[in-house]
Design a protein around this motif. Structure first.
Motif, PDB file in Angstrom:
ATOM      1  N   SER A   1       0.752  -1.286  -0.075  1.00 50.64           N
ATOM      2  CA  SER A   1       0.038  -0.009   0.164  1.00 50.64           C
ATOM      3  C   SER A   1       0.896   1.176   0.028  1.00 50.64           C
ATOM      4  O   SER A   1       1.886   1.208   0.514  1.00 50.64           O
ATOM      5  CB  SER A   1      -0.977  -0.111   1.160  1.00 50.64           C
ATOM      6  N   PRO A   2       0.335   2.176  -0.764  1.00 55.50           N
ATOM      7  CA  PRO A   2       1.071   3.615  -0.744  1.00 55.50           C
ATOM      8  C   PRO A   2       1.057   4.200   0.760  1.00 55.50           C
ATOM      9  O   PRO A   2       0.155   4.028   1.565  1.00 55.50           O
ATOM     10  CB  PRO A   2       0.450   4.382  -1.945  1.00 55.50           C
ATOM     11  N   ALA A   3       2.306   4.803   1.016  1.00 52.01           N
ATOM     12  CA  ALA A   3       2.498   5.616   2.349  1.00 52.01           C
ATOM     13  C   ALA A   3       1.114   6.697   2.458  1.00 52.01           C
ATOM     14  O   ALA A   3       0.761   6.975   3.427  1.00 52.01           O
ATOM     15  CB  ALA A   3       3.667   6.038   2.328  1.00 52.01           C
ATOM     16  N   THR A   4       1.085   7.513   1.436  1.00 51.07           N
ATOM     17  CA  THR A   4       0.282   8.647   1.093  1.00 51.07           C
ATOM     18  C   THR A   4      -0.443   8.723  -0.189  1.00 51.07           C
ATOM     19  O   THR A   4       0.060   7.883  -1.225  1.00 51.07           O
ATOM     20  CB  THR A   4       0.771   9.825   1.425  1.00 51.07           C
TER      21      THR A   4
ATOM     22  N   ASP B   1      -3.773  15.973  12.151  1.00 47.90           N
ATOM     23  CA  ASP B   1      -4.212  17.355  11.982  1.00 47.90           C
ATOM     24  C   ASP B   1      -5.007  17.650  10.964  1.00 47.90           C
ATOM     25  O   ASP B   1      -4.911  16.843   9.966  1.00 47.90           O
ATOM     26  CB  ASP B   1      -2.855  18.299  12.026  1.00 47.90           C
ATOM     27  N   GLU B   2      -5.914  18.447  11.110  1.00 53.02           N
ATOM     28  CA  GLU B   2      -7.087  18.649  10.035  1.00 53.02           C
ATOM     29  C   GLU B   2      -7.072  19.911   9.204  1.00 53.02           C
ATOM     30  O   GLU B   2      -6.968  20.915   9.968  1.00 53.02           O
ATOM     31  CB  GLU B   2      -8.551  18.467  10.629  1.00 53.02           C
TER      32      GLU B   2
ATOM     33  N   TRP C   1       1.026  14.556   1.711  1.00 51.67           N
ATOM     34  CA  TRP C   1       2.514  14.172   1.971  1.00 51.67           C
ATOM     35  C   TRP C   1       2.830  14.554   3.530  1.00 51.67           C
ATOM     36  O   TRP C   1       3.604  13.703   4.074  1.00 51.67           O
ATOM     37  CB  TRP C   1       3.101  14.987   1.250  1.00 51.67           C
ATOM     38  N   ALA C   2       2.158  15.693   4.092  1.00 54.06           N
ATOM     39  CA  ALA C   2       2.435  16.282   5.351  1.00 54.06           C
ATOM     40  C   ALA C   2       1.640  15.205   6.287  1.00 54.06           C
ATOM     41  O   ALA C   2       2.133  15.276   7.481  1.00 54.06           O
ATOM     42  CB  ALA C   2       1.974  17.450   5.582  1.00 54.06           C
ATOM     43  N   GLY C   3       0.823  14.336   5.848  1.00 52.19           N
ATOM     44  CA  GLY C   3       0.176  13.387   6.745  1.00 52.19           C
ATOM     45  C   GLY C   3      -1.219  14.101   7.261  1.00 52.19           C
ATOM     46  O   GLY C   3      -1.805  13.272   8.240  1.00 52.19           O
ATOM     47  N   THR C   4      -1.817  15.086   6.854  1.00 49.79           N
ATOM     48  CA  THR C   4      -2.825  15.594   7.344  1.00 49.79           C
ATOM     49  C   THR C   4      -3.925  14.915   6.786  1.00 49.79           C
ATOM     50  O   THR C   4      -4.059  14.408   5.915  1.00 49.79           O
ATOM     51  CB  THR C   4      -2.805  17.178   7.342  1.00 49.79           C
ATOM     52  N   ARG C   5      -5.175  15.083   7.647  1.00 43.57           N
ATOM     53  CA  ARG C   5      -6.561  14.915   7.048  1.00 43.57           C
ATOM     54  C   ARG C   5      -7.212  15.911   6.456  1.00 43.57           C
ATOM     55  O   ARG C   5      -7.314  17.255   6.986  1.00 43.57           O
ATOM     56  CB  ARG C   5      -7.496  14.491   8.421  1.00 43.57           C
ATOM     57  N   VAL C   6      -7.401  15.945   5.271  1.00 44.88           N
ATOM     58  CA  VAL C   6      -8.156  16.898   4.341  1.00 44.88           C
ATOM     59  C   VAL C   6      -9.619  16.925   4.335  1.00 44.88           C
ATOM     60  O   VAL C   6     -10.202  15.886   4.184  1.00 44.88           O
ATOM     61  CB  VAL C   6      -7.314  16.911   2.881  1.00 44.88           C
TER      62      VAL C   6
ATOM     63  N   THR D   1      -2.341   6.643   9.566  1.00 40.27           N
ATOM     64  CA  THR D   1      -3.094   5.508   9.681  1.00 40.27           C
ATOM     65  C   THR D   1      -4.668   5.702   9.918  1.00 40.27           C
ATOM     66  O   THR D   1      -5.369   4.936   9.828  1.00 40.27           O
ATOM     67  CB  THR D   1      -2.588   4.598  11.028  1.00 40.27           C
ATOM     68  N   GLY D   2      -4.935   7.124   9.982  1.00 37.32           N
ATOM     69  CA  GLY D   2      -6.374   7.515  10.206  1.00 37.32           C
ATOM     70  C   GLY D   2      -6.828   7.969   8.748  1.00 37.32           C
ATOM     71  O   GLY D   2      -6.260   7.789   7.930  1.00 37.32           O
ATOM     72  N   PRO D   3      -7.955   8.772   8.922  1.00 34.04           N
ATOM     73  CA  PRO D   3      -8.646   9.334   7.868  1.00 34.04           C
ATOM     74  C   PRO D   3      -7.822  10.462   7.202  1.00 34.04           C
ATOM     75  O   PRO D   3      -7.059  11.169   7.769  1.00 34.04           O
ATOM     76  CB  PRO D   3      -9.905  10.002   8.221  1.00 34.04           C
ATOM     77  N   VAL D   4      -7.744  10.548   5.944  1.00 36.50           N
ATOM     78  CA  VAL D   4      -6.881  11.637   5.043  1.00 36.50           C
ATOM     79  C   VAL D   4      -7.839  12.367   4.385  1.00 36.50           C
ATOM     80  O   VAL D   4      -7.283  13.397   3.849  1.00 36.50           O
ATOM     81  CB  VAL D   4      -5.714  10.910   4.354  1.00 36.50           C
ATOM     82  N   LEU D   5      -8.969  11.873   3.896  1.00 32.73           N
ATOM     83  CA  LEU D   5      -9.730  12.668   3.010  1.00 32.73           C
ATOM     84  C   LEU D   5     -11.218  12.425   3.667  1.00 32.73           C
ATOM     85  O   LEU D   5     -11.805  11.458   3.221  1.00 32.73           O
ATOM     86  CB  LEU D   5      -9.775  12.051   1.530  1.00 32.73           C
TER      87      LEU D   5
END
Length: 237
Positions: A2-5, A61-62, A82-87, A156-160
């Protein structure tokens, strides 16, 4: 694997970094901006570096991206992932947000968010003048940041909205289906106003390995000629 991001899923399938990856037209303004994979990747890296180094954002972070279809919007989204945030793409409880990226005409909608960033949506990413105090001109702020980015641990959590990276990539692949494959040249007039729209209309072609031509404020009478000029193999209206 799986892709990291989501950004990794987009950029890891690039074969030739010098070739166009995203071309943006706006029939209302006359804009045509073409970005190679390298250029789009550099803008995404600048955005990610800004989010991490200046705002201290990371996994969990969101942020809200309240912007129309534009190449800057794509770069900001890729940088945020890429920064790992939830958008988030649509309005959410502002109390959960660390930042919002919006346009100058929508500042008043987000006055209760700590960090309000304004994207110029200029073809050449020029800055925005005469912003109110406390509002950051995103284009000017990101220019000083590096155009390479080394991601941290995969979120590991929601990103979109409520979807994880794996779920977004899966849904994008399903949306691309058999009609959009690596090497395709896709012209689309479809919007990016929701998480589902972004997944199907922006990410699906890119994750499939296609190059994307987006047309904002499309004039249907000009679309066939545009598709011919861009040597499109797929046209989505």
């Amino acid at each position: 694997m799986s892709p990291a991001t989501i950004t990794s899923a987009v950029l890891d399938v690039v074969d030739d970094w010098s070739q166009p990856l995203l071309t943006h037209y706006d029939h209302a303004s006359g804009e045509r901006t073409e970005l190679s994979a390298a250029t789009l990747g550099n803008w995404a890296a600048k955005s990610a570096n800004f989010f991490v180094d200046e705002l201290g954002l990371g996994a969990g972070d969101e942020i809200l991206v309240d912007l129309p279809e534009h190449w800057q919007t794509a770069a900001i989204l890729l940088g945020a992932w890429w920064a790992g945030t939830r958008v988030h793409l649509s309005d959410v409880d502002h109390g959960s947000l660390q930042a919002v990226v919006t346009s100058a005409d929508r500042i008043d909608h987000h006055g209760d968010v700590d960090e309000v960033l304004v994207a110029s949506l200029d073809p050449f990413a020029m800055g925005v003048r005469d912003l109110p105090a406390g509002i950051t001109d995103f284009a000017t702020a990101v220019r000083v940041h590096g155009d390479q980015y080394r991601p941290g641990p995969a979120p590991t959590g929601p990103v979109l909205d409520d979807a994880t990276t794996d779920e977004v990539v899966r849904d994008a692949a399903a949306a691309a289906g058999a009609g959009i494959s690596a090497g395709a040249r896709v012209v689309t007039t479809r919007g990016w106003h929701t998480a589902a729209d972004v997944t199907a209309n922006l990410l699906a072609p890119l994750i499939a390995g296609a190059s994307l031509v987006t047309v904002a404020h499309a004039d249907d009478t000009r679309l066939d000629a545009l598709a011919a000029t861009e040597r499109a193999t797929v046209v989505l209206r």
